[in-house]
Structure formats: C-alpha cells, structure tokens
Design a protein around this motif. Structure first.
Motif, PDB file in Angstrom:
ATOM      1  N   UNK A  65       0.825  -1.208   0.000  1.00  0.00           N
ATOM      2  CA  UNK A  65       0.000   0.000   0.000  1.00  0.00           C
ATOM      3  C   UNK A  65       0.859   1.258   0.000  1.00  0.00           C
ATOM      4  N   UNK A  66       1.947   1.248   0.764  1.00  0.00           N
ATOM      5  CA  UNK A  66       2.854   2.395   0.775  1.00  0.00           C
ATOM      6  C   UNK A  66       3.516   2.602  -0.591  1.00  0.00           C
ATOM      7  N   UNK A  67       3.829   1.508  -1.255  1.00  0.00           N
ATOM      8  CA  UNK A  67       4.543   1.602  -2.535  1.00  0.00           C
ATOM      9  C   UNK A  67       3.615   1.868  -3.705  1.00  0.00           C
ATOM     10  N   UNK A  68       2.428   1.248  -3.709  1.00  0.00           N
ATOM     11  CA  UNK A  68       1.565   1.319  -4.888  1.00  0.00           C
ATOM     12  C   UNK A  68       0.180   1.882  -4.600  1.00  0.00           C
ATOM     13  N   UNK A  69      -0.035   2.332  -3.361  1.00  0.00           N
ATOM     14  CA  UNK A  69      -1.298   2.977  -3.060  1.00  0.00           C
ATOM     15  C   UNK A  69      -1.382   4.361  -3.685  1.00  0.00           C
ATOM     16  N   UNK A  72      -0.120  10.144  -1.627  1.00  0.00           N
ATOM     17  CA  UNK A  72      -0.605  11.079  -0.609  1.00  0.00           C
ATOM     18  C   UNK A  72       0.484  12.052  -0.173  1.00  0.00           C
ATOM     19  N   UNK A  73       1.621  12.042  -0.877  1.00  0.00           N
ATOM     20  CA  UNK A  73       2.731  12.869  -0.412  1.00  0.00           C
ATOM     21  C   UNK A  73       3.519  13.527  -1.513  1.00  0.00           C
ATOM     22  N   UNK A  74       2.856  14.020  -2.530  1.00  0.00           N
ATOM     23  CA  UNK A  74       3.562  14.720  -3.590  1.00  0.00           C
ATOM     24  C   UNK A  74       4.547  13.845  -4.351  1.00  0.00           C
ATOM     25  N   UNK A  75       4.167  12.590  -4.568  1.00  0.00           N
ATOM     26  CA  UNK A  75       5.033  11.671  -5.291  1.00  0.00           C
ATOM     27  C   UNK A  75       6.017  10.924  -4.418  1.00  0.00           C
ATOM     28  N   UNK A  76       5.893  11.075  -3.084  1.00  0.00           N
ATOM     29  CA  UNK A  76       6.858  10.477  -2.170  1.00  0.00           C
ATOM     30  C   UNK A  76       6.395   9.165  -1.552  1.00  0.00           C
ATOM     31  N   UNK A 152       5.702   3.202  -9.075  1.00  0.00           N
ATOM     32  CA  UNK A 152       4.290   3.589  -9.097  1.00  0.00           C
ATOM     33  C   UNK A 152       4.065   4.547 -10.261  1.00  0.00           C
ATOM     34  N   UNK A 153       3.849   3.996 -11.433  1.00  0.00           N
ATOM     35  CA  UNK A 153       3.723   4.800 -12.652  1.00  0.00           C
ATOM     36  C   UNK A 153       2.598   5.819 -12.522  1.00  0.00           C
ATOM     37  N   UNK A 154       2.917   7.041 -12.881  1.00  0.00           N
ATOM     38  CA  UNK A 154       1.916   8.095 -12.853  1.00  0.00           C
ATOM     39  C   UNK A 154       1.796   8.825 -11.534  1.00  0.00           C
ATOM     40  N   UNK A 155       2.462   8.330 -10.468  1.00  0.00           N
ATOM     41  CA  UNK A 155       2.349   9.013  -9.182  1.00  0.00           C
ATOM     42  C   UNK A 155       3.693   9.226  -8.501  1.00  0.00           C
ATOM     43  N   UNK A 156       4.607   8.286  -8.576  1.00  0.00           N
ATOM     44  CA  UNK A 156       5.919   8.462  -7.975  1.00  0.00           C
ATOM     45  C   UNK A 156       6.701   9.575  -8.669  1.00  0.00           C
ATOM     46  N   UNK A 159       9.127   8.981 -11.766  1.00  0.00           N
ATOM     47  CA  UNK A 159       8.532   8.688 -13.067  1.00  0.00           C
ATOM     48  C   UNK A 159       7.600   9.802 -13.521  1.00  0.00           C
ATOM     49  N   UNK A 160       6.730  10.270 -12.637  1.00  0.00           N
ATOM     50  CA  UNK A 160       5.711  11.235 -13.038  1.00  0.00           C
ATOM     51  C   UNK A 160       6.263  12.644 -13.242  1.00  0.00           C
ATOM     52  N   UNK A 161       7.280  13.024 -12.476  1.00  0.00           N
ATOM     53  CA  UNK A 161       7.809  14.387 -12.552  1.00  0.00           C
ATOM     54  C   UNK A 161       9.191  14.447 -13.196  1.00  0.00           C
ATOM     55  N   UNK A 162      10.083  13.577 -12.754  1.00  0.00           N
ATOM     56  CA  UNK A 162      11.441  13.591 -13.302  1.00  0.00           C
ATOM     57  C   UNK A 162      11.523  12.871 -14.642  1.00  0.00           C
ATOM     58  N   UNK A 163      10.683  11.863 -14.835  1.00  0.00           N
ATOM     59  CA  UNK A 163      10.672  11.027 -16.043  1.00  0.00           C
ATOM     60  C   UNK A 163      11.973  10.248 -16.205  1.00  0.00           C
ATOM     61  N   UNK A 164      12.500   9.771 -15.078  1.00  0.00           N
ATOM     62  CA  UNK A 164      13.650   8.868 -15.125  1.00  0.00           C
ATOM     63  C   UNK A 164      13.183   7.490 -15.569  1.00  0.00           C
ATOM     64  N   UNK A 165      14.108   6.699 -16.098  1.00  0.00           N
ATOM     65  CA  UNK A 165      13.801   5.358 -16.586  1.00  0.00           C
ATOM     66  C   UNK A 165      14.480   4.314 -15.710  1.00  0.00           C
ATOM     67  N   UNK A 166      13.733   3.297 -15.350  1.00  0.00           N
ATOM     68  CA  UNK A 166      14.277   2.172 -14.566  1.00  0.00           C
ATOM     69  C   UNK A 166      13.350   0.996 -14.806  1.00  0.00           C
ATOM     70  N   UNK A 167      13.765   0.079 -15.662  1.00  0.00           N
ATOM     71  CA  UNK A 167      12.852  -0.976 -16.088  1.00  0.00           C
ATOM     72  C   UNK A 167      12.552  -1.964 -14.974  1.00  0.00           C
TER      73      UNK A 167
END
Length: 426
Positions: A65-69, A72-76, A152-156, A159-167
C-alpha cells in the motif's frame, strides 16, 4: 470470481516470473553462504531466508500500500491504508490482464531480494533477531518509499515528474541495497581481523551454484517486469542473458590482467555484476547495448570491490562494489545507450542529447542519498537500543554455533570410535 479481462497467457507468465524471482532467494543464500567463512554460513543463509519471511508479511500488511497505493505525499509515498492487508484486492480489477494480488506479490518479492542483499554487507557479525526487526523497519521506511518513487507509474516523483527510466530496479533494488549495505557496514564497523586475517570464500561450489540460480531467476526479475508475455519480455530476456555473459568475461579479463588468473569466484561475480547493471536498462537498450552495459559493469565492479580496503569500510561480501556500483552503471548508461526502437527515446550516444542522462543521474543520486542516510539512522538506533552487532568473542567463535547452536559441516569421520592406547584416549 473470474474476470473476463484477465489474459491466461499473461497470468501464466507472471506466475512463472514470480516463482523465478522467489528462486533467487535460495540462490542468494547459496551465493552468499559460499562466500563467507565456514563458521558463519548457516547464519548467512538464515539472514536471507529470514528476510523472505519478514518482508513478505510486512509487504502484505502495509508495504504494498505504501509503494503502490494512491499517492498522498507529492510523489513520495502511497496511502498506507488503501491496500492494508490486501484490502479489496481479492476482487478482479477491471481491465487488468492478470490478478492484482499476483502483481502485488511479484513486486513484494523484489522487496525480499533487495533486503536480503543488504545482509551480505554485514555478514559474520550480526544479531539474527535484530536483523529480522531491521528487515521489517527497512521495508517500510526505505524500500516502500523508493519503490513508490520509481515503480508507481503516474504518481511516484521519479517517473511522473522527473521522467527517469528504470525498467526493473536499478534504483529501488540495486542502488538502494548497495547504499544501505554501505551505511550498515559503516555503523557496525569492521569484522575482527578485517584487513589482517584471510576471509576468503569457504565453498566456491556453493558460490557457483548460487550464481547460476540467481542468473536463472533474474529472467523472471527482468522479463517479468514487462508485465506481459510479449515482445518486450523477449527483448529483455535476450538483453539479460547477454549482459550476464559480457559481465562475466570482463571480470575475468580484469582478473587475468591484474592477478594472472581467471577464477571461478570472478566468473560468478562478473555475471552478477552484469546482471545488476542490465536490470534498470534491459527494456531500453538493444542487444548490442546490453553487451556494452555488461562489459562496463564487469570492468568497473571488478575494480570497485577493492575500494573497501583503501577506504576501510568492511563490506563483507562486496554488496557495495557489485550492487551499488553496478546499479549506478546501469542506471546512468540508460542516458547514453537508450535507443528509440526499444525505449521510445534516444540516449546521448544515439543523438538524443544529455537530457535523459541528467534525469538518470538525479534519480540515482536521490536513491543513493535517501537509502544511505535513513539506513544509517535505523542501524544506529537499533545498535544503541537492542544491539545489532554480536560480541567480539562470539564473532571469533562463529555466529553459527553462538546464535543458532548449529554447524554447517560435520567434520567428524563417519563411524569412527574412540580407542585407548598407551598415551591415552584417541
């Protein structure tokens, strides 16, 4: 209850991939177990299996839940209550090609491997009970947040702000575990006799078996991250195999040049170094790029493992030199070697400019800094409160006998019986 949207092929592949990742746990136990001295092999293997038990339970209760919920913390961080104890996850998810519980456990096994990797940095000197407590705390305060950032695509934020890649986990798994291992090793201090006494692997056969199981399981780790039985999974499979091969060859080349011998230990370490580095890059580079990633990682990691003697940190089983350095190599090389045909964008070497390289550097640096600082604090608090490191005399005697009341090997001759002679009992 069934869901007509669930694809049998994707579900079957994700089940197989999850089982392959689970196989990496005994693989790592063999790999690490062979690398330590005979007096602590059982403790090392127990630390790995203990991580499996603790992290899996914590992951189901709150970690997932913390990782993929919902963020609730600005992408944190994710909402800790959304999937508490897998709440609401037994019902089918509309539009999903595999059950949500399967995805959750696949990701949870990533967390298991990550935590278990840390054990190698503090081998031979750790209280087992405190280690189990550490596994639970670290999953919640370090692994789950970093996994949210990048997985967490679209929220972390990565990925969502920095757009770093890590497969498949260069940041959340490799850099995270390596930085944590470095922090833990620094806080707990050097083993008795470090830099003076020989501390060579006691059983290279176990090391080679473990490396083979890890390599096999890594196909589930990386190809499974495609989350479908598709062309991407196939490309990732090829890239994973190639990087392991070139990592092995590069490490052996360094050994031959530096020491005059190519060793089995070097072969196992080089393969793992290549696999570590390709983990973040496997879905973004071509097979030629994968070979380059493995070559660079095998070379750099072979040189990096000696840094602990220069700087005095006792990373028992080279978690820093292989996983931290290898994770950094693979994460950063995405910015150089990514190719549009695979990744949808070009890295610097393919005319894409330095923009993605900068993003990769930021993501790698953030994961390293956060894991190092928070892990150091957690280990320090545990050491000061309940004690994390065993007593020196117990360390010398061997943690297997002191902590587990067991020995890995019965060295007595089978069937031998004592007899008397003129000089006494023999």
């Amino acid at each position: 209850m069934t869901n007509p949207g669930v694809a049998a092929g994707d579900t079957a592949w994700m089940l197989a991939a999850s089982a392959l990742v689970l196989l990496m746990v005994p693989g790592l136990a063999f790999f690490y177990g062979g690398m330590v001295r005979a007096k602590s092999v059982l403790n090392m293997m127990m630390m790995v299996f203990g991580a499996l038990a603790v992290v899996t339970v914590v992951w189901v209760l709150v970690g997932y839940s913390l990782a993929f919920g919902k963020d609730v913390g600005g992408g944190l961080i994710g909402d800790p209550t959304q999937f508490l104890a897998f709440k609401g996850m037994l019902d089918p998810v509309e539009g999903a090609s595999y059950p949500s519980t399967l995805f959750a456990m696949f990701q949870g096994l990533f967390g298991v491997v990550t935590v278990a990797l840390i054990a190698g940095a503090i081998a031979d000197r750790t209280r087992f009970g405190t280690w189990l407590i550490f596994c639970g705390i670290w999953t919640v305060v370090v692994y789950a947040p970093v996994a949210h950032w990048i997985f967490a695509a679209g929220s972390g934020w990565m990925t969502a702000k920095l757009h770093a890649l890590d497969f498949a986990g260069g940041t959340a798994v490799e850099i995270n575990s390596g930085a944590a291992g470095l922090a833990a090793a620094l806080v707990l201090g050097q083993r008795v006799g470090f830099g003076r006494d020989p501390m060579k692997p006691h059983n290279l056969t176990l090391v080679m078996i473990g490396a083979g199981l890890l390599w096999f399981g890594w196909f589930g780790f990386n190809s499974g991250s495609a989350l479908a039985a598709n062309n991407t999974a196939a490309i990732v499979f090829v890239n994973t195999l190639l990087a392991g091969c070139t990592g092995l060859l590069a490490w052996l080349g360094i050994e031959r040049w530096r020491d005059g011998h190519a060793t089995s230990f070097g072969a196992a370490s080089g393969a793992v170094g290549g696999l570590v580095a390709i983990t973040p890059a496997c879905g973004y580079v071509t097979p030629l790029g994968a070979m380059a990633v493995g070559l660079v990682a095998g070379t750099v990691c072979a040189l990096a493992v000696g840094l602990k003697y220069r700087f005095g940190y006792d990373d028992s089983l080279d978690v820093v030199g292989v996983h931290l350095v290898g994770g950094l190599v693979g994460t950063i090389l995405i910015g150089l070697l990514a190719e549009r045909r695979v990744a949808g964008l070009d890295g610097l070497f393919y005319g894409g400019g330095a923009d993605q390289l900068v993003k990769q550097l930021v993501a790698a640096g953030a994961a390293l800094a956060y894991s190092f600082v928070v892990t150091g604090l957690v280990v320090w608090l545990l050491e000061k409160t309940i004690g994390f490191r065993i007593d020196g005399e117990h360390e010398v005697a061997g943690v297997d006998l002191i902590i587990h009341a067991e020995a890995a090997y019965d060295l007595h001759v089978a069937g031998a019986r004592p007899h008397f002679s003129g000089s006494g009992l023999h």
